[in-house]
Design a protein around this motif. Structure first.
Motif, PDB file in Angstrom:
ATOM      1  N   ARG A  27       0.892  -1.099  -0.057  1.00  0.00           N
ATOM      2  CA  ARG A  27      -0.152   0.015   0.053  1.00  0.00           C
ATOM      3  C   ARG A  27       0.774   1.262   0.023  1.00  0.00           C
ATOM      4  NH1 ARG A  27      -4.057   0.403   4.597  1.00  0.00           N
ATOM      5  NH2 ARG A  27      -3.977  -2.061   4.375  1.00  0.00           N
ATOM      6  N   TRP A  28       1.920   1.203   0.620  1.00  0.00           N
ATOM      7  CA  TRP A  28       2.968   2.387   0.730  1.00  0.00           C
ATOM      8  C   TRP A  28       3.404   2.551  -0.627  1.00  0.00           C
ATOM      9  CZ3 TRP A  28       8.220   2.994  -0.718  1.00  0.00           C
ATOM     10  CH2 TRP A  28       8.557   3.998   0.007  1.00  0.00           C
TER      11      TRP A  28
ATOM     12  N   ARG B 197       2.560   5.963  -3.913  1.00  0.00           N
ATOM     13  CA  ARG B 197       3.430   6.497  -4.412  1.00  0.00           C
ATOM     14  C   ARG B 197       3.725   6.428  -5.776  1.00  0.00           C
ATOM     15  NH1 ARG B 197       4.205   6.407   0.708  1.00  0.00           N
ATOM     16  NH2 ARG B 197       5.316   7.968   1.908  1.00  0.00           N
ATOM     17  N   ALA B 198       2.621   5.540  -6.374  1.00  0.00           N
ATOM     18  CA  ALA B 198       2.753   5.033  -7.819  1.00  0.00           C
ATOM     19  C   ALA B 198       4.040   4.318  -8.081  1.00  0.00           C
ATOM     20  CB  ALA B 198       2.385   6.058  -8.675  1.00  0.00           C
ATOM     21  N   LEU B 199       4.628   3.682  -7.015  1.00  0.00           N
ATOM     22  CA  LEU B 199       5.830   2.693  -7.283  1.00  0.00           C
ATOM     23  C   LEU B 199       5.348   1.238  -7.517  1.00  0.00           C
ATOM     24  CD1 LEU B 199       7.826   4.590  -4.470  1.00  0.00           C
ATOM     25  CD2 LEU B 199       8.273   4.698  -6.934  1.00  0.00           C
TER      26      LEU B 199
ATOM     27  N   GLY C 225       8.048  -0.950  -1.966  1.00  0.00           N
ATOM     28  CA  GLY C 225       7.623  -0.950  -0.613  1.00  0.00           C
ATOM     29  C   GLY C 225       8.376  -2.042   0.166  1.00  0.00           C
ATOM     30  N   HIS C 226       8.451  -3.116  -0.529  1.00  0.00           N
ATOM     31  CA  HIS C 226       9.250  -4.258   0.418  1.00  0.00           C
ATOM     32  C   HIS C 226      10.903  -3.893   0.513  1.00  0.00           C
ATOM     33  CE1 HIS C 226       5.756  -6.943  -0.320  1.00  0.00           C
ATOM     34  NE2 HIS C 226       6.104  -7.109  -1.511  1.00  0.00           N
ATOM     35  N   HIS C 227      11.236  -3.215  -0.497  1.00  0.00           N
ATOM     36  CA  HIS C 227      12.594  -2.561  -0.152  1.00  0.00           C
ATOM     37  C   HIS C 227      12.566  -1.587   0.881  1.00  0.00           C
ATOM     38  CE1 HIS C 227      16.503  -0.854  -1.237  1.00  0.00           C
ATOM     39  NE2 HIS C 227      17.111  -2.282  -1.373  1.00  0.00           N
ATOM     40  N   GLU C 228      11.908  -0.785   0.995  1.00  0.00           N
ATOM     41  CA  GLU C 228      11.763   0.427   2.058  1.00  0.00           C
ATOM     42  C   GLU C 228      11.604  -0.461   3.407  1.00  0.00           C
ATOM     43  OE1 GLU C 228      12.819   3.455   1.395  1.00  0.00           O
ATOM     44  OE2 GLU C 228      12.402   4.180   3.461  1.00  0.00           O
TER      45      GLU C 228
END
Ligand code: V07
Length: 265
Positions: free
Chosen positions: A42-43, A47-49, A54-57
């Protein structure tokens, strides 16, 4: 209009992270914290990523929270990194996730060693790719004599599967005469779980606003305090872990020295 509580609130000074750490350390700390790290997809979407961003962050947050848990003298931090359900995700995403332990350890293993952190794992090794197993095993071996925080990754873990495995082992031991039926109590059963060398979590945190347990440590959380937040895992900061621990301390203070329902039995 200012009532008593608002007066107190407005006179309370905002504490820095270090001051909050110092304060939290003066009261009983949860021995074992378990976290369901939800909200990475969802994160990224916000951010349209791609989801993998998100997993990396989320992986960077793992490092930060590990270091704070170690600083707080927490004995065990269990992180739900990959569930038995996660295999249903698109192959590309699964492949990326299975590369994260290597990436994480490639970057942070020296720091974990330096900080006296002991890496552990629960979950079923069977479907995990060789390269992932190898990286995790190397970290377990290299940190096996460390005495600081136990950083326990739940990888390909499912609570029901864990319980079923224990039941099978127990019936085996009963059949072989190693165990008799009347031996099977809470303590005995716990010894057959993957967490046999860990205490039960005192505090379970789930991020991202979902209010479910999702097959995580079903037996072990019987008496845990639960703390939910809407914050997505990649946005989870030191302040949020402190908030959870502060809430835990407020709740357990009410027991007046008896720190769990279980110990009141
Ligand atoms: C994963 C990052 C955190 C958010 C949740 C999903 C994605 C760290 C690890 C890891 C696992 C074992 C180990 C060292 C690091 C990890 C997976 C996913 C599968 F020994 N983060 N992280 N493993 N995410």
């Amino acid at each position: 209009m200012l009532n008593k509580i608002n007066l107190w609130k407005s006179s309370r000074k905002t504490l820095s992270i270090d001051e909050r750490i110092e304060h939290v350390l003066k009261q009983p700390i949860p021995n074992h914290i378990a976290i369901i790290m939800d909200g990475n997809g969802r994160w990224a979407k916000k951010r349209a990523l791609p989801r993998i961003a998100g997993h990396h962050e989320g992986m960077r947050v793992v490092r930060k929270i590990t270091m704070l848990a170690n600083k707080l003298n927490i004995d065990t931090l269990t992180l739900y990194a990959f569930s038995t359900e996660n295999w249903k995700r698109p192959k590309q995403e699964v492949d990326y996730l299975m590369g994260l332990p290597e990436e994480f350890l490639g970057k942070f293993l020296p720091e974990l060693i330096e900080e006296n952190v002991k890496v552990c794992m629960i979950g079923n090794n069977n479907r995990i790719p060789e390269h992932t197993k190898r990286a995790v095993q190397k970290a377990i071996d290299k940190t096996s004599s460390n005495t600081g925080l136990k950083l326990n990754f739940a990888l390909n873990y499912g609570g029901r599967a864990e319980i079923l495995e224990a039941v099978k082992e127990i019936s085996n031991d009963v059949r072989n005469g190693k165990l008799i039926e009347s031996d099977i109590d809470d303590e005995c059963f716990s010894k057959y779980l993957m967490t046999h060398n860990l205490t039960d979590p005192d505090l379970l945190i789930r991020t991202s606003g979902e209010l479910r347990i999702s097959n995580f440590m079903l037996w072990q959380i019987a008496y845990s305090e639960l703390w939910f937040t809407d914050v997505l895992w990649p946005d989870f900061k030191e302040a949020h872990l402190l908030e959870a621990v502060e809430a835990y301390q407020r709740r357990t203070r009410r027991f007046g020295g008896i720190h769990s329902e279980e110990s009141q039995k």
